[in-house]
Design an enzyme around this catalytic site. Structure first.
Site, PDB file in Angstrom:
ATOM      1  N   GLU A   1      20.421  -6.997  60.407  1.00  0.00           N
ATOM      2  CA  GLU A   1      20.611  -5.545  60.424  1.00  0.00           C
ATOM      3  C   GLU A   1      20.346  -4.958  59.035  1.00  0.00           C
ATOM      4  O   GLU A   1      20.663  -5.584  58.025  1.00  0.00           O
ATOM      5  CB  GLU A   1      22.044  -5.204  60.847  1.00  0.00           C
ATOM      6  CG  GLU A   1      22.195  -4.863  62.317  1.00  0.00           C
ATOM      7  CD  GLU A   1      21.646  -3.488  62.695  1.00  0.00           C
ATOM      8  OE1 GLU A   1      20.768  -2.948  61.997  1.00  0.00           O
ATOM      9  OE2 GLU A   1      22.106  -2.963  63.721  1.00  0.00           O
ATOM     10  N   ASP A   2      19.801  -3.760  59.001  1.00  0.00           N
ATOM     11  CA  ASP A   2      19.612  -3.069  57.733  1.00  0.00           C
ATOM     12  C   ASP A   2      20.946  -2.568  57.198  1.00  0.00           C
ATOM     13  O   ASP A   2      21.252  -2.691  56.025  1.00  0.00           O
ATOM     14  CB  ASP A   2      18.621  -1.900  57.887  1.00  0.00           C
ATOM     15  CG  ASP A   2      18.947  -0.999  59.080  1.00  0.00           C
ATOM     16  OD1 ASP A   2      19.860  -1.321  59.867  1.00  0.00           O
ATOM     17  OD2 ASP A   2      18.277   0.037  59.234  1.00  0.00           O
TER      18      ASP A   2
ATOM     19  N   ASP B   1      27.350   0.553  59.959  1.00  0.00           N
ATOM     20  CA  ASP B   1      28.103   1.773  59.658  1.00  0.00           C
ATOM     21  C   ASP B   1      29.370   1.740  60.521  1.00  0.00           C
ATOM     22  O   ASP B   1      30.335   1.059  60.174  1.00  0.00           O
ATOM     23  CB  ASP B   1      27.161   2.950  59.983  1.00  0.00           C
ATOM     24  CG  ASP B   1      27.694   4.318  59.590  1.00  0.00           C
ATOM     25  OD1 ASP B   1      28.907   4.466  59.437  1.00  0.00           O
ATOM     26  OD2 ASP B   1      26.900   5.255  59.454  1.00  0.00           O
TER      27      ASP B   1
ATOM     28  N   LYS C   1      29.090  -0.428  55.375  1.00  0.00           N
ATOM     29  CA  LYS C   1      29.989   0.671  54.968  1.00  0.00           C
ATOM     30  C   LYS C   1      31.391   0.362  55.492  1.00  0.00           C
ATOM     31  O   LYS C   1      31.736   0.749  56.615  1.00  0.00           O
ATOM     32  CB  LYS C   1      29.506   2.003  55.563  1.00  0.00           C
ATOM     33  CG  LYS C   1      28.160   2.499  55.036  1.00  0.00           C
ATOM     34  CD  LYS C   1      27.811   3.843  55.691  1.00  0.00           C
ATOM     35  CE  LYS C   1      26.437   4.341  55.303  1.00  0.00           C
ATOM     36  NZ  LYS C   1      26.009   5.489  56.137  1.00  0.00           N
TER      37      LYS C   1
ATOM     38  N   PHE D   1      25.308   8.615  53.094  1.00  0.00           N
ATOM     39  CA  PHE D   1      24.043   8.439  53.794  1.00  0.00           C
ATOM     40  C   PHE D   1      22.965   7.943  52.837  1.00  0.00           C
ATOM     41  O   PHE D   1      22.773   8.509  51.762  1.00  0.00           O
ATOM     42  CB  PHE D   1      23.604   9.738  54.463  1.00  0.00           C
ATOM     43  CG  PHE D   1      22.462   9.544  55.402  1.00  0.00           C
ATOM     44  CD1 PHE D   1      22.667   8.977  56.657  1.00  0.00           C
ATOM     45  CD2 PHE D   1      21.168   9.884  55.036  1.00  0.00           C
ATOM     46  CE1 PHE D   1      21.603   8.765  57.528  1.00  0.00           C
ATOM     47  CE2 PHE D   1      20.100   9.675  55.898  1.00  0.00           C
ATOM     48  CZ  PHE D   1      20.319   9.116  57.147  1.00  0.00           C
ATOM     49  N   VAL D   2      22.290   6.868  53.221  1.00  0.00           N
ATOM     50  CA  VAL D   2      21.249   6.276  52.367  1.00  0.00           C
ATOM     51  C   VAL D   2      19.914   6.176  53.107  1.00  0.00           C
ATOM     52  O   VAL D   2      19.883   6.108  54.339  1.00  0.00           O
ATOM     53  CB  VAL D   2      21.672   4.874  51.855  1.00  0.00           C
ATOM     54  CG1 VAL D   2      22.852   4.980  50.899  1.00  0.00           C
ATOM     55  CG2 VAL D   2      22.003   3.922  52.998  1.00  0.00           C
TER      56      VAL D   2
ATOM     57  N   ARG E   1      11.301   5.629  55.263  1.00  0.00           N
ATOM     58  CA  ARG E   1      11.374   4.174  55.475  1.00  0.00           C
ATOM     59  C   ARG E   1      10.496   3.399  54.504  1.00  0.00           C
ATOM     60  O   ARG E   1      10.742   2.245  54.203  1.00  0.00           O
ATOM     61  CB  ARG E   1      10.916   3.815  56.895  1.00  0.00           C
ATOM     62  CG  ARG E   1      11.807   4.347  58.009  1.00  0.00           C
ATOM     63  CD  ARG E   1      11.429   3.672  59.322  1.00  0.00           C
ATOM     64  NE  ARG E   1      11.960   4.355  60.498  1.00  0.00           N
ATOM     65  CZ  ARG E   1      13.188   4.178  60.981  1.00  0.00           C
ATOM     66  NH1 ARG E   1      14.022   3.353  60.383  1.00  0.00           N
ATOM     67  NH2 ARG E   1      13.579   4.831  62.059  1.00  0.00           N
TER      68      ARG E   1
END
Ligand code: IMP
Ligand code: MG
Length: 178
Positions: A102-103, A106, A134, A155-156, A168
């Site tokens: 996973e990137d 959250d 996070k 938020f990134v 992206r």
């Protein structure tokens, strides 16, 4: 670039490409040293494409495979709380040692959905690797096995992560400017 503008928002540099490379290398080493046999990595598109590519180049385990799944739960900068499966696995994963890539994790809603889909298939083992996490937003109990970096609830974008589909391609990770 120190700052970037995407749609109507300004972002400032947060994690440089050099730091990302170090984090990814160290995660790959942890997985290489974990003793896992014949792993099947499952990359969660779209956000994980860059991370998956870079981590795979540093995996040295024999018979390593990768496959892709595509889900989405985001609209703009906030989770919609709803996860839609867009592209399924199309591969037999029974008795396989799965490592999810996973990137970012959250709320954990996406992860929970993926785990529930994969667990139906009687996999041998299931681990989770995420570049970013996070902790203040995470609402689930599912343990995360490999975490690149824990970040504040901001938020990134960049390095695969998008703001309404753009950003992206940025090599660094940026955070929303106040
Ligand atoms: P979750 O289901 O709330 O854990 O969110 C997971 C997904 O939302 C990730 O795989 C990302 O695609 C997206 N996401 C979460 N946080 C961010 C962020 O800060 N920037 C961009 N995308 C994000
Ligand atoms: Mg994603």
């Amino acid at each position: 670039m120190k700052t970037v503008k995407l749609h109507n928002k300004e972002f400032e540099i947060f994690i440089t490409d050099t730091e990302i490379a170090e984090i990814v290398y160290s995660m790959a080493n942890q997985i290489n040293n974990s003793g896992v046999k014949d792993p099947l990595f499952i990359s969660v598109l779209n956000g994980s494409f860059m991370f998956s590519s870079d981590i795979m180049k540093n995996i040295t385990i024999p018979n390593t495979e990768i496959s892709f799944i595509k889900l989405s739960s985001y609209s703009g900068t906030e989770s919609t709380g709803e996860v839609n499966e867009l592209i399924g696995l199309g591969k037999d994963i029974k008795n396989r040692n799965i490592i999810i890539l996973e990137d970012i994790i959250d709320t954990g809603i996406t992860l929970e959905k993926i785990i529930s889909l994969l667990k139906k298939e009687e996999v041998a083992s299931l681990k989770v690797a995420t570049l970013l996490y996070k902790p203040d937003a995470y609402t689930k109990e599912i343990p995360i096995d490999y975490i690149g970096k824990s970040i504040p609830n901001k938020f990134v974008v960049g390095y695969g992560l998008d703001y309404d589909e753009i950003g992206r391609n940025l090599p660094h990770i940026y955070k929303l400017k106040k």
